[in-house]
Design a protein around this motif. Structure first.
Motif, PDB file in Angstrom:
ATOM      1  N   LYS A 184      -3.023   8.145  -3.844  1.00  0.00           N
ATOM      2  CA  LYS A 184      -2.191   7.300  -2.968  1.00  0.00           C
ATOM      3  C   LYS A 184      -1.806   8.011  -1.677  1.00  0.00           C
ATOM      4  O   LYS A 184      -0.700   7.827  -1.161  1.00  0.00           O
ATOM      5  CB  LYS A 184      -0.948   6.810  -3.711  1.00  0.00           C
ATOM      6  N   THR A 185      -2.714   8.832  -1.152  1.00  0.00           N
ATOM      7  CA  THR A 185      -2.427   9.498   0.123  1.00  0.00           C
ATOM      8  C   THR A 185      -2.569   8.545   1.309  1.00  0.00           C
ATOM      9  O   THR A 185      -2.280   8.942   2.448  1.00  0.00           O
ATOM     10  CB  THR A 185      -3.379  10.689   0.313  1.00  0.00           C
ATOM     11  N   ASP A 186      -2.981   7.308   1.078  1.00  0.00           N
ATOM     12  CA  ASP A 186      -3.026   6.337   2.156  1.00  0.00           C
ATOM     13  C   ASP A 186      -1.627   5.851   2.535  1.00  0.00           C
ATOM     14  O   ASP A 186      -1.417   5.298   3.623  1.00  0.00           O
ATOM     15  CB  ASP A 186      -3.887   5.139   1.766  1.00  0.00           C
ATOM     16  N   VAL A 187      -0.666   6.083   1.639  1.00  0.00           N
ATOM     17  CA  VAL A 187       0.728   5.749   1.927  1.00  0.00           C
ATOM     18  C   VAL A 187       1.341   6.915   2.707  1.00  0.00           C
ATOM     19  O   VAL A 187       1.171   8.077   2.310  1.00  0.00           O
ATOM     20  CB  VAL A 187       1.508   5.490   0.620  1.00  0.00           C
ATOM     21  N   PRO A 188       2.057   6.663   3.813  1.00  0.00           N
ATOM     22  CA  PRO A 188       2.595   7.775   4.625  1.00  0.00           C
ATOM     23  C   PRO A 188       3.424   8.763   3.821  1.00  0.00           C
ATOM     24  O   PRO A 188       3.230   9.983   3.928  1.00  0.00           O
ATOM     25  CB  PRO A 188       3.428   7.056   5.679  1.00  0.00           C
ATOM     26  N   ASP A 189       4.355   8.265   3.010  1.00  0.00           N
ATOM     27  CA  ASP A 189       5.174   9.183   2.204  1.00  0.00           C
ATOM     28  C   ASP A 189       4.311   9.956   1.213  1.00  0.00           C
ATOM     29  O   ASP A 189       4.566  11.134   0.923  1.00  0.00           O
ATOM     30  CB  ASP A 189       6.260   8.402   1.460  1.00  0.00           C
ATOM     31  N   GLY A 190       3.284   9.314   0.698  1.00  0.00           N
ATOM     32  CA  GLY A 190       2.395   9.985  -0.242  1.00  0.00           C
ATOM     33  C   GLY A 190       1.608  11.081   0.429  1.00  0.00           C
ATOM     34  O   GLY A 190       1.404  12.168  -0.143  1.00  0.00           O
ATOM     35  N   SER A 191       1.146  10.852   1.631  1.00  0.00           N
ATOM     36  CA  SER A 191       0.402  11.878   2.363  1.00  0.00           C
ATOM     37  C   SER A 191       1.278  13.083   2.664  1.00  0.00           C
ATOM     38  O   SER A 191       0.840  14.234   2.528  1.00  0.00           O
ATOM     39  CB  SER A 191      -0.146  11.283   3.649  1.00  0.00           C
ATOM     40  N   ASP A 192       2.541  12.809   3.066  1.00  0.00           N
ATOM     41  CA  ASP A 192       3.447  13.915   3.363  1.00  0.00           C
ATOM     42  C   ASP A 192       3.746  14.737   2.123  1.00  0.00           C
ATOM     43  O   ASP A 192       3.764  15.981   2.170  1.00  0.00           O
ATOM     44  CB  ASP A 192       4.755  13.367   3.956  1.00  0.00           C
ATOM     45  N   LEU A 193       3.976  14.066   0.984  1.00  0.00           N
ATOM     46  CA  LEU A 193       4.291  14.794  -0.252  1.00  0.00           C
ATOM     47  C   LEU A 193       3.084  15.600  -0.714  1.00  0.00           C
ATOM     48  O   LEU A 193       3.224  16.697  -1.246  1.00  0.00           O
ATOM     49  CB  LEU A 193       4.730  13.800  -1.334  1.00  0.00           C
ATOM     50  N   ALA A 194       1.887  15.085  -0.518  1.00  0.00           N
ATOM     51  CA  ALA A 194       0.676  15.815  -0.889  1.00  0.00           C
ATOM     52  C   ALA A 194       0.544  17.088  -0.070  1.00  0.00           C
ATOM     53  O   ALA A 194       0.185  18.151  -0.600  1.00  0.00           O
ATOM     54  CB  ALA A 194      -0.547  14.932  -0.709  1.00  0.00           C
ATOM     55  N   ASP A 195       0.849  16.990   1.228  1.00  0.00           N
ATOM     56  CA  ASP A 195       0.770  18.179   2.082  1.00  0.00           C
ATOM     57  C   ASP A 195       1.784  19.239   1.660  1.00  0.00           C
ATOM     58  O   ASP A 195       1.506  20.453   1.744  1.00  0.00           O
ATOM     59  CB  ASP A 195       1.012  17.784   3.542  1.00  0.00           C
ATOM     60  N   ILE A 196       2.933  18.801   1.153  1.00  0.00           N
ATOM     61  CA  ILE A 196       3.981  19.741   0.769  1.00  0.00           C
ATOM     62  C   ILE A 196       3.614  20.478  -0.521  1.00  0.00           C
ATOM     63  O   ILE A 196       3.892  21.676  -0.672  1.00  0.00           O
ATOM     64  CB  ILE A 196       5.330  18.997   0.609  1.00  0.00           C
ATOM     65  N   THR A 197       3.013  19.792  -1.456  1.00  0.00           N
ATOM     66  CA  THR A 197       2.790  20.362  -2.805  1.00  0.00           C
ATOM     67  C   THR A 197       1.405  20.956  -3.006  1.00  0.00           C
ATOM     68  O   THR A 197       1.165  21.645  -4.002  1.00  0.00           O
ATOM     69  CB  THR A 197       3.022  19.283  -3.876  1.00  0.00           C
ATOM     70  N   ILE A 198       0.473  20.711  -2.102  1.00  0.00           N
ATOM     71  CA  ILE A 198      -0.915  21.127  -2.359  1.00  0.00           C
ATOM     72  C   ILE A 198      -1.050  22.634  -2.460  1.00  0.00           C
ATOM     73  O   ILE A 198      -1.794  23.155  -3.304  1.00  0.00           O
ATOM     74  CB  ILE A 198      -1.845  20.542  -1.271  1.00  0.00           C
TER      75      ILE A 198
END
Length: 509
Positions: free
Chosen positions: A285-299
């Motif tokens: 769900k990285t197509d969702v803005p909040d999802g993309s931001d959270l992915a960048d934080i935790t990757i």
């Protein structure tokens, strides 16, 4: 009540066919009153066979019909006619079916199209009296009964044969991911526990084709009965790798990708047996803005744990090519290490009750118990309403050494002897050295009717002996008449009026 369409565990009662009985028959024809035994053998009963069929994907048929029986063998008949073979019962099962007993003992793991398991062997047919005839027993007046087929309860458990297993919280996007990378069309909705059965999809990445399965409903506390996950984790036991599908756009408070991953790993550890599988993490769900931001934080934190992390979006298709090729690389490496599975035929043979010897004799409170493959089979094939058949059984047991073993162990006349399993043993009174069967028998189980000459045969032999002492003018008929008159030689002149065989119209010499 809902009718299930996917069933992955059933208890099945299987029964093989009984063997047909042999027949005791004597050939009858004009001028041949005793033409010899001509009883045919009984046919063997059909076996129950489990066969892997690729087009079968569920055990639902056995959920609705949990009792299956093969065909019985036909009985023998006179004129050397054998009974027909009972037809085998072939039960199709999905690839990856594990067969076990109720106590958990695993009998076989059926993997590979065409693999067969003879789970219940059909009973042997009984021999007719023609097959039982010998130089000592020329006209047996009995035949053997057919053996009952094997009968047992088995547990069939389906473990889907998939290369990659997807795990994750409900609504993490596992079904959407399978739909995006394959032609599978699972049910997709925006509420938890949409998927109630494992989904399977076929994925192609370059030259590699592999299968992907998901585990529905895996949540915290699944090991304690919450959710559906532990009921379906068996379907990823065969997987080469596990892919964590992590929701980066969840709206549930207190959840984040790191905690979700820890919860799922904890449940996998509780299930056990999956620790050695490679892991991939798909941040969905990285197509969702909040999802993309959270992915960048935790990757970075996830990669620090040594995990390979790939941000993806099942909705937009972002990252799916990289994910499928990463899966394909793991699958290719696993296949290179594992030999190719070929279909095979497996026959389950029960272990000998005596550890390999012909039989055992044990003293019990009920009497002397005899266990062994041969004695128990012979007892099952005996018609106890026929004295000659009982005598034949006694001879067989004696030749096997049962009577001698009983005597050595201290058995006395009149002691109880039990042959067979405690649930259905046959009970005898021990009588060592006593002839069994009808009074006409010499040795036990032998028929002496054909050992004795008939009167006509004895008369012919007597005439042959007197032919050497006959007078010059005597014929064989004269010798026969003299034999019928034990007073001595004929008292009349042959051809005279006193000759009982003479007639006036006889031609002169």
């Amino acid at each position: 009540m809902a009718v299930p369409t996917f069933v992955d565990r059933v208890t099945l009662h299987v029964a093989a066919g009984r063997g047909g009985n042999g027949v005791a028959s004597v050939h009858r024809e004009k001028f041949k009153p005793l033409g010899g035994p001509d009883g045919g053998n009984g046919g063997p009963g059909g076996s129950v066979i489990l066969r892997v069929e690729p087009q079968v994907t569920t055990l639902v048929d056995y959920h609705h019909s949990p009792k299956r029986r093969a065909e019985h063998g036909g009985h023998g008949a006179g004129a050397h006619r054998n009974g027909g073979h009972g037809a085998d019962l072939v039960l199709p099962v999905p690839d990856g079916t594990v067969v076990s007993l109720r106590d958990g003992t695993v009998l076989a793991d059926l993997v590979g199209a065409g693999t067969e398991l003879v789970i219940a062997q059909g009973g042997r047919g009984g021999l007719g009296n023609a097959a039982l005839a010998s130089s000592k027993r020329k006209a047996p007046g009995f035949a053997l009964l057919g053996e009952p087929g094997e009968e047992l309860d088995i547990v069939l458990e389906l473990k889907v044969v998939a290369d990659i297993g997807l795990v994750g919280f409900p609504s993490a996007g596992k079904s959407s991911l399978i739909a995006a990378i394959s032609r599978a069309r699972p049910k997709i909705a925006d509420y938890p526990f949409t998927t109630l059965v494992p989904n399977l999809g076929v994925v192609t990445a370059g030259d590699t084709t592999f299968t992907v399965a998901d585990v529905p409903g895996l949540i915290e506390g699944a090991s304690e009965g919450r959710g559906l996950g532990h009921d379906f984790l068996r379907h990823i036991e065969r997987c080469a790798a596990i892919v964590h599908v992590v929701d980066t756009a969840t709206i549930e408070p207190g959840r984040n990708p790191l905690d979700d991953l820890d919860v799922i790993e904890n449940e996998l550890a509780r299930y056990g047996g999956l620790e050695d599988r490679p892991r991939l993490v798909a941040l969905n769900k990285t197509d969702v803005p909040d999802g993309s931001d959270l992915a960048d934080i935790t990757i970075d934190d996830l990669r620090a744990r040594g995990l390979r992390v790939i941000p993806v979006s099942a909705a937009s298709g972002a990252g799916l090519r990289e994910l499928t090729f990463a899966m394909a690389g793991i699958v290719e490496a696993a296949r290179a290490e594992k030999p190719v599975v070929q279909g095979e035929r497996i026959v389950i043979r029960p272990a000998a009750v005596d550890g390999g010897d012909d039989f055992t004799v044990t003293a019990t409170n009920e009497g002397w118990r005899v266990r062994g493959t041969k004695p128990e089979r012979w007892v099952r094939q005996t018609d106890f309403s026929n004295d000659e058949a009982v005598g034949f059984l006694a001879d067989r047991l004696n030749r096997l050494g049962v009577e001698e073993r009983l005597v050595k162990l201290g058995a006395e006349e009149g002691d109880t002897v039990l042959i067979g399993h405690p649930d259905n043993a046959v009970v005898f009174d021990f009588k060592p050295g006593i002839e069994a069967g009808a009074e006409m028998l010499g040795r036990r189980g032998e028929d002496q009717r054909f050992d004795e000459s008939r009167p006509a045969a004895r008369r012919r032999r007597a005439i042959d002996e007197l032919m050497d002492e006959r007078d010059e003018n005597e014929t064989r008929a004269d010798v026969a008449r003299r034999l019928d008159r034990p007073g001595g030689p004929t008292s009349y002149e042959i051809g005279s009026a006193d000759d009982p065989d003479w007639a006036e119209d006889d031609p002169g010499e």
